[in-house]
Scaffold this active site. Structure first.
Site, PDB file in Angstrom:
ATOM      1  N   ARG A  97     -15.814 102.142  92.964  1.00  0.00           N
ATOM      2  CA  ARG A  97     -16.025 101.324  93.838  1.00  0.00           C
ATOM      3  C   ARG A  97     -14.793 101.159  94.662  1.00  0.00           C
ATOM      4  O   ARG A  97     -14.878 100.736  95.810  1.00  0.00           O
ATOM      5  CB  ARG A  97     -16.530  99.929  93.228  1.00  0.00           C
ATOM      6  N   TYR A 141     -18.255  64.266  80.911  1.00  0.00           N
ATOM      7  CA  TYR A 141     -18.849  63.446  80.129  1.00  0.00           C
ATOM      8  C   TYR A 141     -20.198  63.061  80.697  1.00  0.00           C
ATOM      9  O   TYR A 141     -20.418  62.322  81.915  1.00  0.00           O
ATOM     10  CB  TYR A 141     -18.094  62.105  79.550  1.00  0.00           C
ATOM     11  N   CYS A 185     -22.928  94.231  71.516  1.00  0.00           N
ATOM     12  CA  CYS A 185     -22.941  93.004  71.152  1.00  0.00           C
ATOM     13  C   CYS A 185     -24.372  92.359  70.907  1.00  0.00           C
ATOM     14  O   CYS A 185     -24.688  91.476  70.219  1.00  0.00           O
ATOM     15  CB  CYS A 185     -22.335  92.028  72.160  1.00  0.00           C
ATOM     16  N   ASN A 202     -14.072  94.993  78.555  1.00  0.00           N
ATOM     17  CA  ASN A 202     -14.335  95.155  80.004  1.00  0.00           C
ATOM     18  C   ASN A 202     -13.282  94.924  80.953  1.00  0.00           C
ATOM     19  O   ASN A 202     -12.966  95.572  82.031  1.00  0.00           O
ATOM     20  CB  ASN A 202     -15.645  94.210  80.327  1.00  0.00           C
ATOM     21  N   ALA A 225     -18.033 100.260  76.879  1.00  0.00           N
ATOM     22  CA  ALA A 225     -17.679  99.027  77.558  1.00  0.00           C
ATOM     23  C   ALA A 225     -16.568  99.282  78.536  1.00  0.00           C
ATOM     24  O   ALA A 225     -16.215  98.986  79.649  1.00  0.00           O
ATOM     25  CB  ALA A 225     -17.288  97.813  76.564  1.00  0.00           C
ATOM     26  N   SER A 250     -22.799 102.644  78.804  1.00  0.00           N
ATOM     27  CA  SER A 250     -22.890 101.414  79.449  1.00  0.00           C
ATOM     28  C   SER A 250     -23.908 100.365  78.782  1.00  0.00           C
ATOM     29  O   SER A 250     -24.618 100.096  79.515  1.00  0.00           O
ATOM     30  CB  SER A 250     -23.374 101.690  80.850  1.00  0.00           C
ATOM     31  N   TRP A 302     -15.715  59.940  74.539  1.00  0.00           N
ATOM     32  CA  TRP A 302     -14.785  60.584  74.166  1.00  0.00           C
ATOM     33  C   TRP A 302     -14.976  61.861  73.766  1.00  0.00           C
ATOM     34  O   TRP A 302     -15.670  62.241  72.800  1.00  0.00           O
ATOM     35  CB  TRP A 302     -13.786  60.025  73.122  1.00  0.00           C
ATOM     36  N   ASP A 329     -11.433  98.838  72.906  1.00  0.00           N
ATOM     37  CA  ASP A 329     -11.192  99.029  71.416  1.00  0.00           C
ATOM     38  C   ASP A 329     -10.021  99.953  71.039  1.00  0.00           C
ATOM     39  O   ASP A 329      -9.473  99.547  69.970  1.00  0.00           O
ATOM     40  CB  ASP A 329     -12.398  98.898  70.490  1.00  0.00           C
ATOM     41  N   GLU A 331     -19.062 111.314  77.120  1.00  0.00           N
ATOM     42  CA  GLU A 331     -19.552 110.422  76.185  1.00  0.00           C
ATOM     43  C   GLU A 331     -20.349 111.259  75.109  1.00  0.00           C
ATOM     44  O   GLU A 331     -21.191 111.872  75.399  1.00  0.00           O
ATOM     45  CB  GLU A 331     -20.660 109.289  76.663  1.00  0.00           C
TER      46      GLU A 331
HETATM   47  P1  FAD Z   1     -16.756 101.590  71.934  1.00  0.00           P
HETATM   48  O1  FAD Z   1     -18.092 100.566  72.115  1.00  0.00           O
HETATM   49  O2  FAD Z   1     -16.563 101.945  70.501  1.00  0.00           O
HETATM   50  O3  FAD Z   1     -17.396 102.645  72.737  1.00  0.00           O
HETATM   51  C1  FAD Z   1     -16.360 104.174  72.775  1.00  0.00           C
HETATM   52  C2  FAD Z   1     -17.427 105.153  73.268  1.00  0.00           C
HETATM   53  O4  FAD Z   1     -16.528 106.437  73.058  1.00  0.00           O
HETATM   54  C3  FAD Z   1     -18.405 105.445  71.995  1.00  0.00           C
HETATM   55  O5  FAD Z   1     -19.723 105.492  72.431  1.00  0.00           O
HETATM   56  C4  FAD Z   1     -17.950 106.832  71.414  1.00  0.00           C
HETATM   57  O6  FAD Z   1     -19.152 107.731  71.256  1.00  0.00           O
HETATM   58  C5  FAD Z   1     -17.202 107.536  72.547  1.00  0.00           C
HETATM   59  N1  FAD Z   1     -16.167 108.520  72.077  1.00  0.00           N
HETATM   60  C6  FAD Z   1     -15.181 108.567  71.083  1.00  0.00           C
HETATM   61  N2  FAD Z   1     -14.435 109.650  71.195  1.00  0.00           N
HETATM   62  C7  FAD Z   1     -15.025 110.490  71.776  1.00  0.00           C
HETATM   63  C8  FAD Z   1     -14.650 111.650  72.455  1.00  0.00           C
HETATM   64  N3  FAD Z   1     -13.859 112.487  71.704  1.00  0.00           N
HETATM   65  N4  FAD Z   1     -15.306 112.160  73.437  1.00  0.00           N
HETATM   66  C9  FAD Z   1     -16.368 111.572  74.073  1.00  0.00           C
HETATM   67  N5  FAD Z   1     -16.657 110.344  73.699  1.00  0.00           N
HETATM   68  C10 FAD Z   1     -16.006 109.713  72.592  1.00  0.00           C
HETATM   69  N6  FAD Z   1     -17.626  91.630  71.208  1.00  0.00           N
HETATM   70  C11 FAD Z   1     -17.587  90.388  71.754  1.00  0.00           C
HETATM   71  O7  FAD Z   1     -16.694  90.086  72.633  1.00  0.00           O
HETATM   72  N7  FAD Z   1     -18.727  89.531  71.602  1.00  0.00           N
HETATM   73  C12 FAD Z   1     -19.858  90.122  70.643  1.00  0.00           C
HETATM   74  O8  FAD Z   1     -20.687  89.008  70.609  1.00  0.00           O
HETATM   75  C13 FAD Z   1     -19.775  91.075  69.989  1.00  0.00           C
HETATM   76  N8  FAD Z   1     -20.729  91.630  69.300  1.00  0.00           N
HETATM   77  C14 FAD Z   1     -20.898  92.719  68.535  1.00  0.00           C
HETATM   78  C15 FAD Z   1     -21.627  93.062  67.818  1.00  0.00           C
HETATM   79  C16 FAD Z   1     -21.703  94.150  67.104  1.00  0.00           C
HETATM   80  C17 FAD Z   1     -22.860  94.722  66.350  1.00  0.00           C
HETATM   81  C18 FAD Z   1     -20.766  95.066  67.484  1.00  0.00           C
HETATM   82  C19 FAD Z   1     -20.987  96.735  67.004  1.00  0.00           C
HETATM   83  C20 FAD Z   1     -19.998  95.036  68.381  1.00  0.00           C
HETATM   84  C21 FAD Z   1     -19.943  93.781  68.969  1.00  0.00           C
HETATM   85  N9  FAD Z   1     -18.424  93.262  69.867  1.00  0.00           N
HETATM   86  C22 FAD Z   1     -18.543  92.044  70.336  1.00  0.00           C
HETATM   87  C23 FAD Z   1     -17.588  94.118  70.229  1.00  0.00           C
HETATM   88  C24 FAD Z   1     -17.871  95.052  71.309  1.00  0.00           C
HETATM   89  O9  FAD Z   1     -18.969  95.696  71.414  1.00  0.00           O
HETATM   90  C25 FAD Z   1     -16.806  96.214  71.426  1.00  0.00           C
HETATM   91  O10 FAD Z   1     -15.443  95.374  71.660  1.00  0.00           O
HETATM   92  C26 FAD Z   1     -17.068  97.260  72.681  1.00  0.00           C
HETATM   93  O11 FAD Z   1     -18.161  97.709  72.421  1.00  0.00           O
HETATM   94  C27 FAD Z   1     -15.897  98.046  72.743  1.00  0.00           C
HETATM   95  O12 FAD Z   1     -16.123  99.003  73.672  1.00  0.00           O
HETATM   96  P2  FAD Z   1     -15.302 100.162  73.900  1.00  0.00           P
HETATM   97  O13 FAD Z   1     -15.972 100.880  75.126  1.00  0.00           O
HETATM   98  O14 FAD Z   1     -13.989 100.065  73.815  1.00  0.00           O
HETATM   99  O15 FAD Z   1     -15.569 101.134  72.602  1.00  0.00           O
END
Ligand code: FAD
Ligand code: NAD
Length: 443
Positions: free
Chosen positions: A23, A424, A44, A303, A12, A40, A432, A281, A34
């Protein structure tokens, strides 16, 4: 030649940063590394693939590596960045498929390495039949495991535990949810936990709260969960006991972490190192109610972080001003939405926090099919300043939370809430609005 942006992590935060940067500035050379086989995608959606409501994992993919390539973004899957030299601005990358090491260089770097499941120190978690849910690969493994499974135990009644309990029931499994604290969703107040517990039990989930998991029993393949309250037979165990940010690489290169343990950034998602940004994250946000850094590992936040970092790197004015901690999820028929601080959290933070909790409806009482809806408001005694809130509904009525979130961003009061012109019509609200009914209860 244009400058070179390297993004580490392609889900994300990383995918948003890469796409936005390219862009906004097509002259940038954009490369994403990755380590997994997927980029991508919407993690969730994983619970809904497990439930069978979404037919295939591929449906969660927003943009394939091929689509990125067509936009001029170079995606390298199965490539793990193992070292970064911020002085020379070089990186060492391990290609897991070819089993070789490569060198690369960057002008700008985005750390979007995400988070990983945090496993409690319980004996037996290394056995077959024990899973976590974070990545597409995890989703693939769980889908296979579901084929033969009959009895699932889920450790943790947080977001993932609650969403997956529903998915497993939809797949016909017996499900026991084991939560360490005294209620489901323990980071929020008791009333919401009570509604959740009733809903889970109504749908056949056994909910054990205040339970300590001692060990996962089995001879290499899990057979049961041993707890302080007894033994739960299980041929599939999902550990959903929280997550930790993936900060090792950042720390090794000298990137400063904040007080939450995630990467500290400014409003432009810039870290303490020149040219190095963080998104998703792995990074902190600023909490606008607490007025300090906060870790909110959610997809929409990731995002926004990525988009901000990408725009800034492309030379545009952009900033991310922070979060108030809004979240929503579905547990069977209930939609549970929260924002800001729970009363317990607000009291812990030293606020003179009071709350009201009311039951209303998501439509006029006479409108066919209208259903109960609950609102909690948390506010500061004296000033009436809104600190947080929750809306629990049987559907989209829970999105009323967004009005509370908007007020929190503005530092609004209960008085401000009372003066809002909310929508409403009988199919959608009583005359209300439930938010206004709750606000009227505040003395
Ligand atoms: P990640 O998704 O953790 O991606 C990080 C990527 O970095 C990974 O693919 C990893 O392989 C890669 N990486 C790490 N270290 C390295 C390295 N050294 N070299 C190369 N690649 C590397 N959020 C919401 O807001 N609403 C929801 O409903 C929701 N539902 C969810 C349900 C589930 C089951 C899960 C697991 C999460 C959910 N989330 C939800 C949370 C959301 O998915 C995460 O906040 C989001 O995926 C974070 O994205 P990110 O890119 O920061 O991290
Ligand atoms: P979580 O922090 O939401 O919940 C973890 C739960 O496990 C807590 O209730 C905790 O008390 C419990 N727990 C901790 N140790 C335990 C133990 N030893 N035994 C039993 N219970 C224990 O974490 P999660 O459910 O793993 O979800 C991870 C992250 O995924 C969330 O923080 C969130 O960022 C994201 N997510 C969000 C959504 C959404 O917004 N709809 C949905 C799914 C996941």
């Amino acid at each position: 030649m244009g400058k070179r942006l390297v993004v580490i992590g392609g889900v994300a935060g990383g995918a948003s940063a890469a796409a936005k940067a390219k862009r906004e500035n097509p002259d940038l050379e954009v490369v994403v590394y990755e380590k997994s086989g997927w980029v991508s995608y919407g993690a969730c959606g994983l619970p809904y693939v497990l439930s069978g409501e979404i037919p295939r994992l591929e449906k969660l993919v927003a943009r394939t590596p091929e689509e990125f390539r067509r936009q001029g973004i170079h995606i390298h899957i199965h490539h793990e960045v193992v070292d970064v030299d911020p002085e020379l601005r070089t990186l060492t990358v391990f290609d897991h498929q070819e089993r070789r090491t490569l060198q690369d260089r960057y002008d700008y770097l985005v750390l979007a390495t995400g988070a990983r499941p945090s496993l409690p120190p319980i004996p037996g978690t290394e056995q077959e039949g024990v899973y976590t849910l974070r990545s597409m690969e995890d989703g693939e493994s769980l889908l296979k495991a579901l084929e033969g499974a009959q009895r699932a135990a889920i450790l943790g009644a947080g977001y993932i535990g609650l969403e997956v309990a529903e998915a497993f029931r939809k797949r016909g499994l017996e499900v026991t949810l084991l939560e360490l604290k005294d209620r489901p969703l323990p980071h929020w107040d008791q009333e919401v936990g009570n509604l959740l517990k009733e809903e889970l039990e109504r749908h056949g989930v056994e909910v054990w709260t205040g339970v300590e998991v001692k060990a996962l029993r089995g001879q290499g393949r899990v057979e049961a969960v041993e707890t302080s309250e007894g033994v739960v037979p299980a041929d599939l165990v999902l550990v959903a006991t929280g997550i930790k940010p993936n900060t090792l690489l950042a720390q090794a290169m000298g990137v400063a972490l904040g007080p939450t343990g995630a990467i500290a950034t400014d409003e432009r998602m810039h870290t303490n190192l020149e040219g190095v940004y963080a998104a998703g994250d792995v990074a902190e946000s600023f909490h606008q109610v607490l007025k300090r850094p906060y870790w909110l590992p959610l997809g929409d936040v990731a995002n926004k972080h990525g988009r901000t970092a990408g725009a800034v790197i492309a030379g545009k004015e952009a900033h991310f001003s922070g979060v108030v901690g809004t979240a929503i999820f579905k547990a069977f028929g209930l939609a549970v939405a929260t924002t800001g601080l729970s009363q317990e959290a607000a009291l812990r933070e030293g606020f003179q926090a009071r709350k009201v909790f009311i039951q209303s409806r998501d439509g006029a009482h006479y409108y066919p099919g209208s259903q109960p809806l609950w609102v909690e408001l948390i506010y500061e005694e004296g000033t009436g300043k809104l600190l947080g809130g929750a809306v629990v509904a049987h559907g989209h009525g829970a999105l009323r939370i967004d009005a509370l979130a908007a007020l929190l961003h503005q530092g609004g009061t209960v008085e401000d809430l009372l003066s809002l012109d909310l929508a409403y019509a009988p199919p959608y609200s009583p005359v209300w609005d439930p938010l206004l009914i709750a606000a009227q209860q505040v003395k």
